[in-house]
Design a protein around this motif. Sequence first.
Motif, PDB file in Angstrom:
ATOM      1  N   UNK A  38      -1.791  32.972  34.324  1.00 57.98           N
ATOM      2  CA  UNK A  38      -0.960  31.955  34.946  1.00 57.98           C
ATOM      3  C   UNK A  38      -1.766  30.665  35.008  1.00 57.98           C
ATOM      4  N   UNK A  39      -1.113  29.562  35.325  1.00 57.21           N
ATOM      5  CA  UNK A  39      -1.840  28.299  35.442  1.00 57.21           C
ATOM      6  C   UNK A  39      -2.924  28.338  36.528  1.00 57.21           C
ATOM      7  N   UNK A  40      -2.784  29.260  37.450  1.00 57.34           N
ATOM      8  CA  UNK A  40      -3.776  29.382  38.522  1.00 57.34           C
ATOM      9  C   UNK A  40      -5.079  30.018  38.057  1.00 57.34           C
ATOM     10  N   UNK A  41      -5.055  30.635  36.903  1.00 58.19           N
ATOM     11  CA  UNK A  41      -6.254  31.275  36.368  1.00 58.19           C
ATOM     12  C   UNK A  41      -7.128  30.240  35.635  1.00 58.19           C
ATOM     13  N   UNK A  42      -7.686  29.345  36.388  1.00 56.79           N
ATOM     14  CA  UNK A  42      -8.463  28.247  35.799  1.00 56.79           C
ATOM     15  C   UNK A  42      -9.756  28.727  35.149  1.00 56.79           C
ATOM     16  N   UNK A  43     -10.185  29.938  35.489  1.00 58.16           N
ATOM     17  CA  UNK A  43     -11.399  30.482  34.903  1.00 58.16           C
ATOM     18  C   UNK A  43     -11.189  31.006  33.485  1.00 58.16           C
ATOM     19  N   UNK A  44      -9.920  31.173  33.089  1.00 54.93           N
ATOM     20  CA  UNK A  44      -9.628  31.657  31.740  1.00 54.93           C
ATOM     21  C   UNK A  44      -9.907  30.549  30.736  1.00 54.93           C
ATOM     22  N   UNK A  45     -10.093  30.927  29.505  1.00 49.13           N
ATOM     23  CA  UNK A  45     -10.511  29.965  28.482  1.00 49.13           C
ATOM     24  C   UNK A  45      -9.391  29.003  28.093  1.00 49.13           C
ATOM     25  N   UNK A  46      -9.816  27.910  27.495  1.00 49.00           N
ATOM     26  CA  UNK A  46      -8.876  26.911  26.985  1.00 49.00           C
ATOM     27  C   UNK A  46      -7.955  27.551  25.952  1.00 49.00           C
ATOM     28  N   UNK A  47      -8.503  28.389  25.094  1.00 50.00           N
ATOM     29  CA  UNK A  47      -7.710  29.053  24.053  1.00 50.00           C
ATOM     30  C   UNK A  47      -6.660  29.978  24.663  1.00 50.00           C
ATOM     31  N   UNK A  48      -7.007  30.676  25.747  1.00 53.39           N
ATOM     32  CA  UNK A  48      -6.048  31.562  26.401  1.00 53.39           C
ATOM     33  C   UNK A  48      -4.888  30.779  27.003  1.00 53.39           C
ATOM     34  N   UNK A  49      -5.194  29.651  27.631  1.00 57.61           N
ATOM     35  CA  UNK A  49      -4.127  28.812  28.196  1.00 57.61           C
ATOM     36  C   UNK A  49      -3.257  28.232  27.081  1.00 57.61           C
ATOM     37  N   UNK A  50      -3.882  27.835  25.989  1.00 60.07           N
ATOM     38  CA  UNK A  50      -3.135  27.278  24.866  1.00 60.07           C
ATOM     39  C   UNK A  50      -2.177  28.334  24.295  1.00 60.07           C
TER      40      UNK A  50
END
Length: 94
Positions: A38-50
């Motif tokens: 989710x957007x709240x998972x700021x610790x996840x990578x840029x690629x995962x959010x993309x």
Amino acid sequence: MHKDELIQLHTLMAQIRRHFEHMGMDTSFTEYDSLSISPLHVHRSKAEHKHAIFVLGNDIAAALSEDDTSGIGRTSERMHELAMKASGQLVNTN
């Protein structure tokens, strides 16, 4: 895009999803949900959010294509209705 910009876009798209759900649109977000991000998972990578943005975008596009008001012939009329409603001038024509 920078990671923080991707997270902002992810947040906006998640809000659109919640709006669809609130409106009772029968849409499936199973592929997006399977990502467990989710957007709240700021610790996840840029690629995962993309990746999540593209998957969620695809689900939103599918939901819009199933909506009766998304036809190309109704787009202008619907935008006009929304503009009038936003300005408090909508008159019920039904």
